[in-house]
Design a protein around this motif. Structure first.
Motif, PDB file in Angstrom:
ATOM      1  N   SER A  71       0.851  -1.194   0.000  1.00  0.00           N
ATOM      2  CA  SER A  71       0.000   0.000   0.000  1.00  0.00           C
ATOM      3  C   SER A  71       0.888   1.246   0.000  1.00  0.00           C
ATOM      4  CB  SER A  71      -0.923  -0.012   1.220  1.00  0.00           C
ATOM      5  OG  SER A  71      -1.815  -1.093   1.155  1.00  0.00           O
ATOM      6  N   THR A  72       1.445   1.549  -1.147  1.00  0.00           N
ATOM      7  CA  THR A  72       2.419   2.629  -1.272  1.00  0.00           C
ATOM      8  C   THR A  72       1.744   3.969  -1.564  1.00  0.00           C
ATOM      9  OG1 THR A  72       2.669   2.274  -3.643  1.00  0.00           O
ATOM     10  CG2 THR A  72       4.107   0.994  -2.169  1.00  0.00           C
ATOM     11  N   VAL A  73       2.537   5.021  -1.434  1.00  0.00           N
ATOM     12  CA  VAL A  73       2.047   6.355  -1.784  1.00  0.00           C
ATOM     13  C   VAL A  73       1.650   6.401  -3.259  1.00  0.00           C
ATOM     14  CG1 VAL A  73       2.695   8.786  -2.041  1.00  0.00           C
ATOM     15  CG2 VAL A  73       3.399   7.510  -0.006  1.00  0.00           C
ATOM     16  N   GLY A  74       2.474   5.789  -4.103  1.00  0.00           N
ATOM     17  CA  GLY A  74       2.179   5.790  -5.529  1.00  0.00           C
ATOM     18  C   GLY A  74       0.866   5.119  -5.861  1.00  0.00           C
ATOM     19  N   LEU A  75       0.640   3.936  -5.277  1.00  0.00           N
ATOM     20  CA  LEU A  75      -0.590   3.199  -5.556  1.00  0.00           C
ATOM     21  C   LEU A  75      -1.814   3.978  -5.095  1.00  0.00           C
ATOM     22  CD1 LEU A  75      -1.995   0.671  -6.583  1.00  0.00           C
ATOM     23  CD2 LEU A  75      -1.625  -0.382  -4.338  1.00  0.00           C
ATOM     24  N   ASN A  76      -1.757   4.519  -3.899  1.00  0.00           N
ATOM     25  CA  ASN A  76      -2.915   5.262  -3.390  1.00  0.00           C
ATOM     26  C   ASN A  76      -3.132   6.572  -4.142  1.00  0.00           C
ATOM     27  OD1 ASN A  76      -4.278   4.025  -0.849  1.00  0.00           O
ATOM     28  ND2 ASN A  76      -2.102   3.578  -0.610  1.00  0.00           N
ATOM     29  N   THR A  77      -2.053   7.169  -4.611  1.00  0.00           N
ATOM     30  CA  THR A  77      -2.201   8.399  -5.391  1.00  0.00           C
ATOM     31  C   THR A  77      -2.956   8.147  -6.684  1.00  0.00           C
ATOM     32  OG1 THR A  77      -0.160   9.342  -4.493  1.00  0.00           O
ATOM     33  CG2 THR A  77      -0.976  10.264  -6.560  1.00  0.00           C
ATOM     34  N   VAL A  78      -2.579   7.078  -7.388  1.00  0.00           N
ATOM     35  CA  VAL A  78      -3.238   6.812  -8.667  1.00  0.00           C
ATOM     36  C   VAL A  78      -4.685   6.380  -8.454  1.00  0.00           C
ATOM     37  CG1 VAL A  78      -2.544   4.379  -8.896  1.00  0.00           C
ATOM     38  CG2 VAL A  78      -2.942   5.752 -10.939  1.00  0.00           C
ATOM     39  N   LEU A  79      -4.962   5.636  -7.399  1.00  0.00           N
ATOM     40  CA  LEU A  79      -6.336   5.192  -7.155  1.00  0.00           C
ATOM     41  C   LEU A  79      -7.238   6.366  -6.776  1.00  0.00           C
ATOM     42  CD1 LEU A  79      -5.699   1.851  -5.225  1.00  0.00           C
ATOM     43  CD2 LEU A  79      -6.323   2.148  -7.627  1.00  0.00           C
ATOM     44  N   TRP A  80      -6.815   7.170  -5.819  1.00  0.00           N
ATOM     45  CA  TRP A  80      -7.634   8.314  -5.396  1.00  0.00           C
ATOM     46  C   TRP A  80      -7.738   9.366  -6.502  1.00  0.00           C
ATOM     47  CZ3 TRP A  80     -10.896   9.014  -1.455  1.00  0.00           C
ATOM     48  CH2 TRP A  80     -10.829   8.109  -0.392  1.00  0.00           C
ATOM     49  N   GLY A  81      -6.625   9.622  -7.176  1.00  0.00           N
ATOM     50  CA  GLY A  81      -6.664  10.606  -8.255  1.00  0.00           C
ATOM     51  C   GLY A  81      -7.573  10.175  -9.387  1.00  0.00           C
ATOM     52  N   SER A  82      -7.507   8.892  -9.748  1.00  0.00           N
ATOM     53  CA  SER A  82      -8.371   8.372 -10.811  1.00  0.00           C
ATOM     54  C   SER A  82      -9.834   8.421 -10.400  1.00  0.00           C
ATOM     55  CB  SER A  82      -7.968   6.938 -11.154  1.00  0.00           C
ATOM     56  OG  SER A  82      -6.648   6.870 -11.636  1.00  0.00           O
ATOM     57  N   ALA A  83     -10.110   8.086  -9.136  1.00  0.00           N
ATOM     58  CA  ALA A  83     -11.488   8.107  -8.646  1.00  0.00           C
ATOM     59  C   ALA A  83     -12.072   9.521  -8.701  1.00  0.00           C
ATOM     60  CB  ALA A  83     -11.552   7.566  -7.225  1.00  0.00           C
ATOM     61  N   LEU A  84     -11.304  10.495  -8.246  1.00  0.00           N
ATOM     62  CA  LEU A  84     -11.806  11.877  -8.203  1.00  0.00           C
ATOM     63  C   LEU A  84     -11.982  12.454  -9.602  1.00  0.00           C
ATOM     64  CD1 LEU A  84      -9.668  13.232  -5.221  1.00  0.00           C
ATOM     65  CD2 LEU A  84     -12.122  12.739  -5.224  1.00  0.00           C
ATOM     66  N   THR A 117       3.491   7.915 -13.566  1.00  0.00           N
ATOM     67  CA  THR A 117       4.326   8.322 -12.434  1.00  0.00           C
ATOM     68  C   THR A 117       3.979   7.557 -11.164  1.00  0.00           C
ATOM     69  OG1 THR A 117       2.808  10.153 -11.884  1.00  0.00           O
ATOM     70  CG2 THR A 117       4.632  10.638 -13.379  1.00  0.00           C
ATOM     71  N   ALA A 118       2.693   7.336 -10.919  1.00  0.00           N
ATOM     72  CA  ALA A 118       2.290   6.693  -9.670  1.00  0.00           C
ATOM     73  C   ALA A 118       2.657   5.209  -9.642  1.00  0.00           C
ATOM     74  CB  ALA A 118       0.787   6.874  -9.441  1.00  0.00           C
ATOM     75  N   PHE A 119       2.472   4.510 -10.751  1.00  0.00           N
ATOM     76  CA  PHE A 119       2.861   3.096 -10.772  1.00  0.00           C
ATOM     77  C   PHE A 119       4.377   2.932 -10.792  1.00  0.00           C
ATOM     78  CE2 PHE A 119      -1.563   2.120 -12.252  1.00  0.00           C
ATOM     79  CZ  PHE A 119      -1.871   1.301 -11.178  1.00  0.00           C
ATOM     80  N   TYR A 120       5.077   3.877 -11.387  1.00  0.00           N
ATOM     81  CA  TYR A 120       6.540   3.866 -11.313  1.00  0.00           C
ATOM     82  C   TYR A 120       6.972   4.036  -9.852  1.00  0.00           C
ATOM     83  CZ  TYR A 120      11.320   4.699 -12.977  1.00  0.00           C
ATOM     84  OH  TYR A 120      12.675   4.598 -13.232  1.00  0.00           O
TER      85      TYR A 120
END
Length: 203
Positions: A71-84, A117-120
């Motif tokens: 549960s990394t910063v990158g993974l949560n960033t892409v999930l929340w950003g995509s959702a919003l 960037t987030a998955f990287y």
């Protein structure tokens, strides 16, 4: 490998949420443009579709948040950003899809920037132990990440302008002022072809 497999599941759920939400809000348009889609065709009840996308959204965000390693910063960033951004693209009062430049921004932000960037950053943190990796840090500090983001960012522009070419008639009737409605399908198609050719030429 495990970090990649772990990230794939919430990413898949988020994709179902975004595409499903778009179909829920575009039923009347899809009856004209894409009548074979399950909701437009009457094969899937609207209430069931809403339940599916809600479960997928919750599952994606929860799955991305609670693993002690993955549960990394990158993974949560892409999930929340995509959702919003996905919600803002389809839902009122924003419904960004009504405005071609804002719709393009949302698509490029997700497909061109966030995903790359987030998955990287997620791979750097979960697979290689760089726990401080964030989308911004890898974008500015890793040449490979910056180049891939630029490449797919341009492709996202192509997606943003080309995706509505087949949907011209339904969008025009529903007053969704896409690039195809504003400029004409042929002009937008030619623009997309030229940008695609330019990408392959320069890269």
């Amino acid at each position: 490998v495990y970090s990649i497999l772990y990230a794939m599941f919430p990413a898949l759920l988020m994709n179902i949420f975004i595409t499903g939400l778009n179909q829920i809000t575009d039923v009347e348009i899809d009856k004209i443009n894409k009548p074979d889609l399950p909701i437009a065709a009457g094969d899937l009840k609207l209430s069931d579709a809403k339940l599916i996308v809600a479960v997928c959204l919750a599952g994606s965000l929860l799955f991305g948040a609670f693993h002690p390693v993955f549960s990394t910063v990158g993974l949560n960033t892409v999930l929340w950003g995509s959702a919003l951004l996905g919600a803002a693209y389809s839902l009122p009062p924003f419904r960004l899809k009504r405005f071609p430049f804002l719709a393009a921004f949302a698509i490029v932000a997700i497909r061109g920037t966030l995903i790359n960037t987030a998955f990287y950053a997620h791979a750097s943190a979960a697979a290689f132990g760089n726990v401080a990796a964030t989308p911004l840090s890898v974008l500015t500090g890793e040449v490979r990440c910056a180049l891939s983001t630029l490449f797919f960012g341009v492709f996202s522009v192509i997606i943003a302008i080309m995706k509505d070419v087949p949907d011209f008639f339904g969008d025009k009737i529903s007053n969704i002022r896409t690039f195809s409605v504003r400029l004409g399908r042929k002009a937008v198609f030619k623009m997309g072809v030229r940008i695609t050719a330019g990408v392959f030429f320069f890269f």
